[in-house]
Design a protein around this motif. Sequence first.
Motif, PDB file in Angstrom:
ATOM      1  N   UNK A 138     -13.235  55.323   3.410  1.00 33.35           N
ATOM      2  CA  UNK A 138     -12.271  54.328   3.912  1.00 33.35           C
ATOM      3  C   UNK A 138     -11.028  54.255   3.006  1.00 33.35           C
ATOM      4  N   UNK A 139     -10.733  55.383   2.358  1.00 29.78           N
ATOM      5  CA  UNK A 139      -9.527  55.426   1.524  1.00 29.78           C
ATOM      6  C   UNK A 139      -8.292  55.574   2.414  1.00 29.78           C
ATOM      7  N   UNK A 140      -7.144  55.175   1.867  1.00 26.09           N
ATOM      8  CA  UNK A 140      -5.886  55.323   2.605  1.00 26.09           C
ATOM      9  C   UNK A 140      -4.886  56.097   1.743  1.00 26.09           C
ATOM     10  N   UNK A 141      -3.837  56.564   2.377  1.00 26.08           N
ATOM     11  CA  UNK A 141      -2.768  57.259   1.646  1.00 26.08           C
ATOM     12  C   UNK A 141      -1.438  56.593   1.964  1.00 26.08           C
ATOM     13  N   UNK A 142      -0.578  56.564   0.956  1.00 27.77           N
ATOM     14  CA  UNK A 142       0.761  55.989   1.120  1.00 27.77           C
ATOM     15  C   UNK A 142       1.787  57.061   0.770  1.00 27.77           C
ATOM     16  N   UNK A 143       2.738  57.267   1.653  1.00 28.35           N
ATOM     17  CA  UNK A 143       3.875  58.153   1.357  1.00 28.35           C
ATOM     18  C   UNK A 143       5.093  57.276   1.139  1.00 28.35           C
ATOM     19  N   UNK A 144       5.758  57.449   0.007  1.00 24.01           N
ATOM     20  CA  UNK A 144       6.987  56.704  -0.268  1.00 24.01           C
ATOM     21  C   UNK A 144       8.159  57.652  -0.004  1.00 24.01           C
ATOM     22  N   UNK A 145       9.206  57.135   0.612  1.00 18.70           N
ATOM     23  CA  UNK A 145      10.404  57.963   0.821  1.00 18.70           C
ATOM     24  C   UNK A 145      11.631  57.076   0.872  1.00 18.70           C
ATOM     25  N   UNK A 146      12.778  57.679   0.601  1.00 16.67           N
ATOM     26  CA  UNK A 146      14.026  56.931   0.712  1.00 16.67           C
ATOM     27  C   UNK A 146      14.542  56.979   2.130  1.00 16.67           C
ATOM     28  N   UNK A 147      15.486  56.060   2.450  1.00 19.49           N
ATOM     29  CA  UNK A 147      16.019  56.050   3.824  1.00 19.49           C
ATOM     30  C   UNK A 147      16.791  57.336   4.101  1.00 19.49           C
ATOM     31  N   UNK A 148      17.294  57.984   3.047  1.00 15.77           N
ATOM     32  CA  UNK A 148      17.999  59.258   3.256  1.00 15.77           C
ATOM     33  C   UNK A 148      17.033  60.347   3.695  1.00 15.77           C
ATOM     34  N   UNK A 149      15.863  60.359   3.077  1.00 17.06           N
ATOM     35  CA  UNK A 149      14.855  61.379   3.402  1.00 17.06           C
ATOM     36  C   UNK A 149      14.340  61.223   4.830  1.00 17.06           C
ATOM     37  N   UNK A 150      14.519  60.037   5.406  1.00 11.91           N
ATOM     38  CA  UNK A 150      14.008  59.788   6.755  1.00 11.91           C
ATOM     39  C   UNK A 150      14.795  60.557   7.818  1.00 11.91           C
ATOM     40  N   UNK A 151      15.848  61.241   7.421  1.00  6.38           N
ATOM     41  CA  UNK A 151      16.597  62.023   8.408  1.00  6.38           C
ATOM     42  C   UNK A 151      16.217  63.496   8.397  1.00  6.38           C
ATOM     43  N   UNK A 152      15.128  63.800   7.724  1.00  2.45           N
ATOM     44  CA  UNK A 152      14.696  65.202   7.635  1.00  2.45           C
ATOM     45  C   UNK A 152      13.628  65.527   8.659  1.00  2.45           C
ATOM     46  N   UNK A 153      13.479  66.812   8.941  1.00  3.21           N
ATOM     47  CA  UNK A 153      12.479  67.248   9.910  1.00  3.21           C
ATOM     48  C   UNK A 153      11.068  66.855   9.540  1.00  3.21           C
ATOM     49  N   UNK A 154      10.772  66.932   8.252  1.00  7.55           N
ATOM     50  CA  UNK A 154       9.404  66.645   7.813  1.00  7.55           C
ATOM     51  C   UNK A 154       8.979  65.212   8.149  1.00  7.55           C
ATOM     52  N   UNK A 155       9.959  64.300   8.208  1.00 11.13           N
ATOM     53  CA  UNK A 155       9.687  62.907   8.578  1.00 11.13           C
ATOM     54  C   UNK A 155       9.084  62.864   9.984  1.00 11.13           C
ATOM     55  N   UNK A 156       9.735  63.553  10.916  1.00 12.83           N
ATOM     56  CA  UNK A 156       9.294  63.498  12.312  1.00 12.83           C
ATOM     57  C   UNK A 156       7.968  64.235  12.520  1.00 12.83           C
ATOM     58  N   UNK A 157       7.819  65.363  11.858  1.00 13.72           N
ATOM     59  CA  UNK A 157       6.558  66.108  11.997  1.00 13.72           C
ATOM     60  C   UNK A 157       5.399  65.313  11.429  1.00 13.72           C
ATOM     61  N   UNK A 158       5.629  64.636  10.311  1.00 14.69           N
ATOM     62  CA  UNK A 158       4.549  63.854   9.692  1.00 14.69           C
ATOM     63  C   UNK A 158       4.183  62.652  10.561  1.00 14.69           C
ATOM     64  N   UNK A 159       5.201  61.949  11.081  1.00 18.49           N
ATOM     65  CA  UNK A 159       4.908  60.812  11.952  1.00 18.49           C
ATOM     66  C   UNK A 159       4.150  61.264  13.191  1.00 18.49           C
ATOM     67  N   UNK A 160       4.543  62.424  13.712  1.00 20.13           N
ATOM     68  CA  UNK A 160       3.895  62.917  14.919  1.00 20.13           C
ATOM     69  C   UNK A 160       2.416  63.215  14.674  1.00 20.13           C
ATOM     70  N   UNK A 161       2.125  63.944  13.595  1.00 22.06           N
ATOM     71  CA  UNK A 161       0.725  64.274  13.304  1.00 22.06           C
ATOM     72  C   UNK A 161      -0.085  63.026  12.968  1.00 22.06           C
ATOM     73  N   UNK A 162       0.529  62.147  12.174  1.00 28.12           N
ATOM     74  CA  UNK A 162      -0.182  60.916  11.793  1.00 28.12           C
ATOM     75  C   UNK A 162      -0.536  60.106  13.037  1.00 28.12           C
ATOM     76  N   UNK A 163       0.382  60.100  14.011  1.00 27.63           N
ATOM     77  CA  UNK A 163       0.134  59.342  15.240  1.00 27.63           C
ATOM     78  C   UNK A 163      -0.941  59.987  16.096  1.00 27.63           C
ATOM     79  N   UNK A 164      -0.837  61.301  16.255  1.00 25.61           N
ATOM     80  CA  UNK A 164      -1.759  61.971  17.175  1.00 25.61           C
ATOM     81  C   UNK A 164      -3.174  62.023  16.582  1.00 25.61           C
ATOM     82  N   UNK A 165      -3.266  62.124  15.261  1.00 23.48           N
ATOM     83  CA  UNK A 165      -4.580  62.172  14.609  1.00 23.48           C
ATOM     84  C   UNK A 165      -5.040  60.798  14.106  1.00 23.48           C
ATOM     85  N   UNK A 166      -4.216  59.790  14.350  1.00 26.06           N
ATOM     86  CA  UNK A 166      -4.565  58.425  13.900  1.00 26.06           C
ATOM     87  C   UNK A 166      -4.992  58.407  12.428  1.00 26.06           C
ATOM     88  N   UNK A 167      -4.120  58.938  11.594  1.00 23.49           N
ATOM     89  CA  UNK A 167      -4.458  59.064  10.175  1.00 23.49           C
ATOM     90  C   UNK A 167      -4.329  57.726   9.432  1.00 23.49           C
TER      91      UNK A 167
END
Length: 335
Positions: free
Chosen positions: A152-181
């Motif tokens: 029942x451990x969790x993970x936290x990713x910290x990022x700046x608002x600038x980093x939120x405009x990168x591709x990796x932001x969208x890919x990570x949100x997508x996988x996290x959503x589809x896999x309910x991470x």
Amino acid sequence: MRCTPEEALWMYETMLVIRKYEETMVKVYMEGKLPPHIQKGLAFDIGSGPVPGEMHLAAGQEPVAVGVCVHLRDDDTVVGTHRPHHFAIAKKVPLQAMTAEIFGKATGLSRGKGGHMHLFDPAHKFSCSGIEGASMPPACGAALAGKKLGRDSVAVAVLGEGAANQGTFHESLNLAGVWQLPVVFVVEDNGWAISVKKETATAVTSNAARGAAYGIPGVDVAENDPLAVYEAAGEAIERARTGGGPTIIEVKTHRLLGHFQGDGEVYRPKEEVSGLRELDAIPAMAARLRGESIADDDLLSEIDERAERTVAAAYEFARTSPLPEPAEALEHVFV
Ligand SMILES: Cc1ncc(C[n+]2csc(CCOP(=O)(O)OP(=O)(O)O)c2C)c(N)n1
């Protein structure tokens, strides 16, 4: 969700340790960097002094780190950014080994090879990187591992608002959503990505709203207040821990210093910083602790002195630690 007096005191003391740590670093970092070592054409000699390399300090952003990490256990993962000290301290990375790492000493977390942007502590599951947005995929990986192992451990990713405009932001949100991470994405919106203002880089006011595109709850924390972060993070972490999936939280926070130490900040009006200093969350929290009779003046000065001693001991340890032997240079690295 309301914090207990013990949690409030921990958050206050940890914010103080972070602030004193960063304020000390402001001075230590400049040691030996100014003339007579100055190189022609450079503002200062970045390689000189006890702390070589770049330095990104997080003074002003303490509420985000303590409001999130107060809910975390040692077996929860935090992946930080190039501005990592506040989250490392709040995640209980040992301060002496962390400081020695920043000084490039053999007693450091990675025997001095990582430096300030690459703090790595497997025992407290903290890591960070100088690559913007690079916190998100490893946090998703840690969350996936925890889920697969039935923990029942969790993970936290910290990022700046600038980093939120990168591709990796969208890919990570997508996988996290589809896999309910079991992952929480924490965006520190300090308004600036180096010299680029948020509104000139994205038409989206809140990155929390971007969660909707991936079926993920998004929470906006509009004040740089540890208790507001506490509430939002507490719910998100509880949701992740109990199988409810990911959350994205954006906190409007304040970068009190330049992007890096030595930044002339020609892009930012001086009044902005003085205005932000008036909103400082640390004295506000002290007043709240006093007002709610959680701490009196004696306790507050005891906390202050303890924080001072903790920080001084870390710098002393780092200064007096040995440098690695030259023969170690090729150990523990890919060559
Ligand atoms: C992939 C990548 N692109 C560019 C950079 C250079 N860079 C370093 S910090 C930074 C801005 C970061 O802004 P933000 O994400 O808002 O974080 P803050 O510095 O405000 O905490 C950039 C572009 C980098 N480190 N990594």
